[in-house]
Write a protein that holds these residues in place. Structure first.
Motif, mmCIF file in Angstrom:
data_model
loop_
_atom_site.group_PDB
_atom_site.id
_atom_site.type_symbol
_atom_site.label_atom_id
_atom_site.label_comp_id
_atom_site.label_asym_id
_atom_site.label_seq_id
_atom_site.Cartn_x
_atom_site.Cartn_y
_atom_site.Cartn_z
ATOM 1 N N GLU A 1 -1.776 7.107 -9.866
ATOM 2 C CA GLU A 1 -3.198 6.871 -9.621
ATOM 3 C C GLU A 1 -3.564 7.166 -8.163
ATOM 4 O O GLU A 1 -4.613 7.743 -7.877
ATOM 5 C CB GLU A 1 -3.508 5.420 -9.970
ATOM 6 C CG GLU A 1 -4.969 5.055 -9.988
ATOM 7 C CD GLU A 1 -5.161 3.652 -10.524
ATOM 8 O OE1 GLU A 1 -5.817 3.532 -11.577
ATOM 9 O OE2 GLU A 1 -4.656 2.684 -9.910
ATOM 10 N N ALA A 2 -2.673 6.804 -7.249
ATOM 11 C CA ALA A 2 -2.898 7.093 -5.827
ATOM 12 C C ALA A 2 -2.877 8.603 -5.562
ATOM 13 O O ALA A 2 -3.661 9.104 -4.748
ATOM 14 C CB ALA A 2 -1.847 6.386 -4.969
ATOM 15 N N LEU A 3 -1.983 9.318 -6.241
ATOM 16 C CA LEU A 3 -1.939 10.781 -6.089
ATOM 17 C C LEU A 3 -3.238 11.412 -6.568
ATOM 18 O O LEU A 3 -3.789 12.303 -5.926
ATOM 19 C CB LEU A 3 -0.743 11.348 -6.865
ATOM 20 C CG LEU A 3 0.629 11.027 -6.282
ATOM 21 C CD1 LEU A 3 1.713 11.243 -7.325
ATOM 22 C CD2 LEU A 3 0.887 11.841 -5.030
ATOM 23 N N VAL A 4 -3.740 10.937 -7.709
ATOM 24 C CA VAL A 4 -5.004 11.443 -8.245
ATOM 25 C C VAL A 4 -6.144 11.170 -7.262
ATOM 26 O O VAL A 4 -6.992 12.032 -7.019
ATOM 27 C CB VAL A 4 -5.297 10.826 -9.630
ATOM 28 C CG1 VAL A 4 -6.717 11.125 -10.093
ATOM 29 C CG2 VAL A 4 -4.289 11.332 -10.661
ATOM 30 N N ALA A 5 -6.157 9.984 -6.657
ATOM 31 C CA ALA A 5 -7.201 9.637 -5.692
ATOM 32 C C ALA A 5 -7.178 10.561 -4.470
ATOM 33 O O ALA A 5 -8.209 10.763 -3.824
ATOM 34 C CB ALA A 5 -7.047 8.182 -5.250
ATOM 35 N N GLU A 6 -6.021 11.154 -4.183
ATOM 36 C CA GLU A 6 -5.888 12.090 -3.061
ATOM 37 C C GLU A 6 -6.077 13.540 -3.490
ATOM 38 O O GLU A 6 -5.795 14.460 -2.733
ATOM 39 C CB GLU A 6 -4.519 11.919 -2.389
ATOM 40 C CG GLU A 6 -4.381 10.644 -1.603
ATOM 41 C CD GLU A 6 -5.211 10.645 -0.316
ATOM 42 O OE1 GLU A 6 -5.453 11.726 0.258
ATOM 43 O OE2 GLU A 6 -5.622 9.552 0.100
ATOM 44 N N GLY A 7 -6.526 13.757 -4.723
ATOM 45 C CA GLY A 7 -6.842 15.101 -5.178
ATOM 46 C C GLY A 7 -5.696 15.873 -5.788
ATOM 47 O O GLY A 7 -5.788 17.073 -5.992
ATOM 48 N N MET A 8 -4.608 15.177 -6.103
ATOM 49 C CA MET A 8 -3.452 15.834 -6.728
ATOM 50 C C MET A 8 -3.352 15.377 -8.180
ATOM 51 O O MET A 8 -3.961 14.396 -8.570
ATOM 52 C CB MET A 8 -2.179 15.480 -5.964
ATOM 53 C CG MET A 8 -2.168 16.054 -4.553
ATOM 54 S SD MET A 8 -0.885 15.339 -3.524
ATOM 55 C CE MET A 8 -1.726 13.914 -2.846
ATOM 56 N N THR B 1 0.823 -1.211 0.000
ATOM 57 C CA THR B 1 0.000 0.000 0.000
ATOM 58 C C THR B 1 0.857 1.263 0.000
ATOM 59 O O THR B 1 0.351 2.356 0.238
ATOM 60 C CB THR B 1 -0.943 0.017 1.221
ATOM 61 O OG1 THR B 1 -0.152 -0.029 2.411
ATOM 62 C CG2 THR B 1 -1.927 -1.141 1.191
ATOM 63 N N SER B 2 2.142 1.111 -0.283
ATOM 64 C CA SER B 2 3.053 2.269 -0.260
ATOM 65 C C SER B 2 2.567 3.435 -1.108
ATOM 66 O O SER B 2 2.621 4.579 -0.645
ATOM 67 C CB SER B 2 4.451 1.848 -0.705
ATOM 68 O OG SER B 2 4.972 0.895 0.174
ATOM 69 N N PRO B 3 2.105 3.212 -2.350
ATOM 70 C CA PRO B 3 1.657 4.366 -3.135
ATOM 71 C C PRO B 3 0.531 5.142 -2.458
ATOM 72 O O PRO B 3 0.550 6.377 -2.429
ATOM 73 C CB PRO B 3 1.180 3.737 -4.453
ATOM 74 C CG PRO B 3 1.952 2.470 -4.553
ATOM 75 C CD PRO B 3 2.066 1.972 -3.140
ATOM 76 N N GLN B 4 -0.424 4.441 -1.879
ATOM 77 C CA GLN B 4 -1.543 5.103 -1.218
ATOM 78 C C GLN B 4 -1.090 5.816 0.060
ATOM 79 O O GLN B 4 -1.532 6.930 0.341
ATOM 80 C CB GLN B 4 -2.645 4.080 -0.882
ATOM 81 C CG GLN B 4 -3.311 3.470 -2.098
ATOM 82 C CD GLN B 4 -2.509 2.343 -2.748
ATOM 83 O OE1 GLN B 4 -1.536 1.834 -2.203
ATOM 84 N NE2 GLN B 4 -2.919 1.963 -3.947
ATOM 85 N N VAL B 5 -0.196 5.194 0.820
ATOM 86 C CA VAL B 5 0.295 5.799 2.054
ATOM 87 C C VAL B 5 1.073 7.074 1.752
ATOM 88 O O VAL B 5 0.858 8.120 2.388
ATOM 89 C CB VAL B 5 1.161 4.795 2.852
ATOM 90 C CG1 VAL B 5 1.894 5.478 3.992
ATOM 91 C CG2 VAL B 5 0.297 3.641 3.365
ATOM 92 N N ILE B 6 1.975 7.014 0.776
ATOM 93 C CA ILE B 6 2.782 8.192 0.423
ATOM 94 C C ILE B 6 1.895 9.310 -0.118
ATOM 95 O O ILE B 6 2.056 10.481 0.243
ATOM 96 C CB ILE B 6 3.880 7.820 -0.599
ATOM 97 C CG1 ILE B 6 4.854 6.814 0.006
ATOM 98 C CG2 ILE B 6 4.591 9.054 -1.129
ATOM 99 C CD1 ILE B 6 5.612 7.317 1.214
ATOM 100 N N ALA B 7 0.933 8.971 -0.973
ATOM 101 C CA ALA B 7 0.028 9.990 -1.516
ATOM 102 C C ALA B 7 -0.788 10.644 -0.400
ATOM 103 O O ALA B 7 -0.960 11.866 -0.385
ATOM 104 C CB ALA B 7 -0.896 9.374 -2.564
ATOM 105 N N SER B 8 -1.251 9.844 0.544
ATOM 106 C CA SER B 8 -2.007 10.381 1.671
ATOM 107 C C SER B 8 -1.140 11.300 2.527
ATOM 108 O O SER B 8 -1.584 12.382 2.959
ATOM 109 C CB SER B 8 -2.555 9.233 2.519
ATOM 110 O OG SER B 8 -3.192 9.724 3.664
#
Length: 159
Positions: A105-112, A68-75
């Motif tokens: 994709e994770a960055l986009v999900a966090e609004g970036m 889950t690293s991409p999601q954690v870093i993006a968050s």
């Protein structure tokens, strides 16, 4: 085998991690089963080949291994932008070692919105543009450690 011979069933039915006793990092073996019954063995870090198989990387790394690293870093980045009073939508994000675009994709999900993705592996760019069109404004295949001053000047004029 080429991309067109990859089966059309779900990747979870086709890609497996056979039992292994503590392989070295990057030497983890994957098996891909094709519709004709043949099995291809490859290594987890054989990115050129793995990225040719849509969904295979995500199935193994995200689903089976629970990365889950991409999601954690993006968050974390989103949280820090919020704390600094900066707009997530206005942030200009460069995704280094972007791979097939999971992190973008994770960055986009966090609004970036990642304006630039980079990776040293050519097939990573191909996979990111194929599987996640529109995530990056631009995606460059480049070895950032080997950029000399002339290359840097050329890149500045492109980006």
């Amino acid at each position: 085998r080429d991309l067109h011979s990859f089966p059309t069933r779900r990747s979870s039915d086709l890609v497996s991690l056979p039992p292994q006793t503590d392989p070295l990092i990057g030497r983890e073996v994957l098996e891909v089963q094709y519709e004709d019954g043949t099995v291809e063995r490859l290594y987890l870090h054989d990115y050129d080949r793995l990225y040719e198989l849509p969904g295979a990387y995500e199935e193994i790394v995200s689903e089976r291994l629970g990365c889950t690293s991409p999601q954690v870093i993006a968050s974390m980045l989103g949280t820090e932008l919020d704390r600094a009073g900066r707009s997530r939508q206005a942030a200009r994000v460069i995704d280094i070692a972007a791979g097939n675009g999971v992190s973008g994709e994770a960055l986009v999900a966090e609004g970036m919105h990642p304006v630039l993705g980079t990776d040293i592996v050519p097939s990573a760019r191909t996979a990111a543009l194929r599987d996640r069109p529109g995530v990056y404004d631009e995606y460059l295949t480049v070895d950032l450690l080997s950029i000399d001053s002339e290359t840097e000047r050329d890149r500045k004029s492109v980006v």
